[in-house]
Design an enzyme around this catalytic site. Structure first.
Site, PDB file in Angstrom:
ATOM      1  N   SER A  44       0.833  -1.201   0.000  1.00  0.00           N
ATOM      2  CA  SER A  44       0.000   0.000   0.000  1.00  0.00           C
ATOM      3  C   SER A  44       0.868   1.253   0.000  1.00  0.00           C
ATOM      4  CB  SER A  44      -0.957  -0.037   1.191  1.00  0.00           C
ATOM      5  OG  SER A  44      -1.903   0.994   1.099  1.00  0.00           O
TER       6      SER A  44
ATOM      7  N   ASP B 185      -2.367   6.384  -3.961  1.00  0.00           N
ATOM      8  CA  ASP B 185      -1.195   5.683  -3.440  1.00  0.00           C
ATOM      9  C   ASP B 185      -0.770   4.574  -4.411  1.00  0.00           C
ATOM     10  OD1 ASP B 185      -3.258   3.884  -2.970  1.00  0.00           O
ATOM     11  OD2 ASP B 185      -2.557   3.306  -0.989  1.00  0.00           O
TER      12      ASP B 185
ATOM     13  N   ASP C  64      -0.916   1.324  -4.764  1.00  0.00           N
ATOM     14  CA  ASP C  64      -1.835   0.291  -5.246  1.00  0.00           C
ATOM     15  C   ASP C  64      -3.225   0.853  -5.529  1.00  0.00           C
ATOM     16  OD1 ASP C  64      -2.305   0.579  -2.441  1.00  0.00           O
ATOM     17  OD2 ASP C  64      -3.295  -1.382  -2.380  1.00  0.00           O
TER      18      ASP C  64
ATOM     19  N   ASP D 136      -5.690   2.258  -3.897  1.00  0.00           N
ATOM     20  CA  ASP D 136      -6.925   2.055  -3.131  1.00  0.00           C
ATOM     21  C   ASP D 136      -7.233   3.273  -2.252  1.00  0.00           C
ATOM     22  OD1 ASP D 136      -4.947   1.630  -1.230  1.00  0.00           O
ATOM     23  OD2 ASP D 136      -5.742  -0.288  -0.516  1.00  0.00           O
TER      24      ASP D 136
END
Length: 578
Positions: A151, A304, A306, A308
């Site tokens: 993340s 960010d 990834d 999400d």
């Protein structure tokens, strides 16, 4: 090297054995030769825990690091569990990865282990956002899935998020059962690394338009987008996966004037322009904000690695670009969705929103106003996803999220979804602009109608074995010395989610908390202020959240009221954090 205890030395000896490849053994030996005692302790003092959300840790050799063996062990354990859960059935899983160093090779490794266990794998050809992994699980009818990402952690980290067949990260009982299977693997010899490549099915760009069109169908006011198609939007993927989808998503919805921050457009696991690739951080948003100022943008977005989570910046009443916090962004989204659907009489049957226990109560106030049910879950979007699955078709999920910049509008996936959120934030901006209002002005409208909330988050980083022990000691100290006042304000109620009980400080009466156990303490004052203390489940941090509320009689009073509330927050935080 005198501080290495017997258990650590035994683990080091094991990793120097022929069970591990030559490169791994050489890396361990180098740590020994360099007398890197602290590094050896942190790398081997425990096994990297396959927690309730999977794995996350620093990359490197050792039992407490992200590497082919810890990832292989996790995947073998998950494979064993899937085979037990679905006997005599075809088992399908989806695997994707982000832009972090080693994410692609880790993803291929995971696919190989699944394939070696006779499991069919839908493996993404290229990096894609985490929410697309959740979408793919449901789209392909998979039993599980894995996303390789850490993340928003620093570049040294990587991670492994494990999902169930509803597209949500593992929750009870599957999370604990998978952990048991992983822990039952006694030797790396039990890991099947060599897979049957015929079991691996590549997933290419063909899934992109399916995901994008499904999201576009959720649009509430497409006519507002058409009217404001030249809306000036700045977007940064912060060197992550968002570049593969967010520009396409915005274009598909009809936005024609999107400027991508070129310095952060290329996926790069070294994150060269930032230290923390986290839209919560001002530094991570700085380049996007600067570009917004240059072109006089209506909206600045950044996701960010990834994709999400999403952060935004908008112009305030002084015409300066201002970052909004996660509570403000989530509250604006919920207000837009609920108000727009209410006006169009599209709230549906048994509509609801979801927030976590550390997310602003403003969202509950908005839901109450529109006669929409609101639910609270523990921190972690997997609990929101679990609730969505549990309620199923009996109720209609509209929107929800976490204060940590993760949101979801509509029920296409069971995870926070930045591409989805970016599209709705852009549509929201277009809709209110067509009404002659900026996003900032709408935020003040919300504060005037529902109460002016001021929130603050303090995160303390405590790395390694010593840091983990310090965090445990801090939580134990709070429980042993429960504060009766915070910032001079009396504490009315204490909620201990680890003990699953609420205590009334005046009467001593205790009542049960029905949510799952979690190491969280909450203090509620007589004014209705909320302070929460919680060790992070994904980072070496302990987090303290504070939320207070005031009355905004006139929008011209906002800045002075904000200062007053900030001072109150700081007084309260000082009493609990020091």
């Amino acid at each position: 090297m005198g501080n290495l205890d017997k258990d650590i030395l035994e683990k080091i000896d094991d990793w120097l054995s022929s069970s591990y490849d030559e490169e791994t053994r050489a890396s361990v030996q180098k740590l020994i030769d360099d007398q890197a005692e602290t590094e050896l302790i942190d790398s081997f003092y425990k096994d990297l825990e396959f927690g309730t959300g999977g794995l996350r840790g620093i990359m490197g050799v050792g039992s407490n690091r992200m590497n082919k063996y810890t990832i292989g062990k996790a995947t073998q354990g998950l494979s064993n569990y899937l085979i037990k859960q679905f006997p005599n059935q075809e088992i399908k899983v989806a695997v994707s990865y982000d832009s972090r160093n080693n994410s692609q090779s880790f993803g291929q490794l995971v696919a190989q282990v699944f394939a070696a266990n006779g499991i069919k794998v839908y493996l993404f050809n290229e990096l894609r956002p985490t929410p697309m992994l959740s979408f793919a699980i449901r789209h392909f009818g998979c039993k599980s899935g894995v996303m390789l990402t850490a993340s928003h952690n620093p570049k040294e980290y990587n991670g492994y998020k494990a999902y169930w067949n509803d597209g949500s990260q593992l929750t009870a009982p599957h999370d604990k059962n998978v952990i048991d299977e992983v822990n039952a693997i006694a030797s790396v010899k039990d890991i099947r690394f060599e897979g049957n490549t015929q079991n691996i099915i590549p997933v290419g760009e063909e899934i992109d338009p399916i995901y994008i069109e499904a999201n576009k169908a959720l649009s509430i006011h497409p006519e507002a987008v058409q009217a404001q198609k030249d809306l000036k939007i700045v977007y940064s993927p912060i060197h992550g996966t968002g570049i593969t989808i967010v520009p396409k998503m915005l274009a598909s919805w009809g936005f024609e004037n999107v400027t991508v921050v070129t310095e952060q457009a290329t996926p790069d696991g070294n994150f060269p322009t930032v230290i923390y690739p986290n839209p919560e951080e001002e530094d991570a948003m700085a380049l996007a904000k600067k570009k917004g100022e240059e072109i006089d943008a209506d909206l600045v977005l950044a996701t960010d690695p990834d994709a999400d989570r999403v952060g935004i910046a908008v112009k305030n009443s002084q015409g300066q670009f201002q970052l909004l916090n996660g509570n403000q962004i989530g509250s604006l989204l919920i207000y837009y969705v609920l108000s727009a659907k209410s006006d169009l009489k599209q709230l549906g049957n048994n509509p609801y929103i979801v927030k976590t226990i550390v997310t602003s109560n403003l969202q509950a106030d908005i839901a109450n106003h529109y006669h929409v049910a609101h639910y609270e879950t523990l921190t972690g979007f997997k609990y929101i996803g679990e609730l969505m699955t549990k309620l199923g078709d009996s109720a209609q999920y509209l929107a929800g999220g976490e204060e940590s910049y993760g949101y979801l509008v509509g029920d296409l996936v069971r995870d926070k979804d930045a591409p989805n959120s970016c599209a709705f934030l852009a549509e929201m901006t277009a809709y209110f602009k067509s009404k002659g209002k900026t996003v900032y002005e709408v935020l003040l409208d919300i504060y005037q109608e529902f109460g002016c909330y001021q929130e603050k988050l303090i995160s303390l980083t405590k790395k390694g074995k010593a840091g983990a022990e310090e965090i445990q000691a801090m939580m134990a100290g709070l429980r042993q010395n429960l504060p009766t006042t915070l910032g001079g304000i009396e504490v009315k109620e204490i909620r201990d989610y680890e003990l699953s009980q609420t205590t009334d400080m005046k009467t001593g009466r205790k009542s049960e908390i029905t949510l799952p156990k979690s190491d969280v303490l909450q203090f509620i004052t007589v004014d209705g202020d909320v302070i929460s203390a919680r060790p992070s489940g994904t980072e070496p941090k302990i987090k303290f959240y504070c939320s207070v509320k005031g009355t905004l009689h006139d929008k011209s009073d906002y800045l002075s009221l904000q200062n007053t509330l900030e001072e109150k927050v700081d007084r309260m935080m000082k009493d609990i954090v020091g």
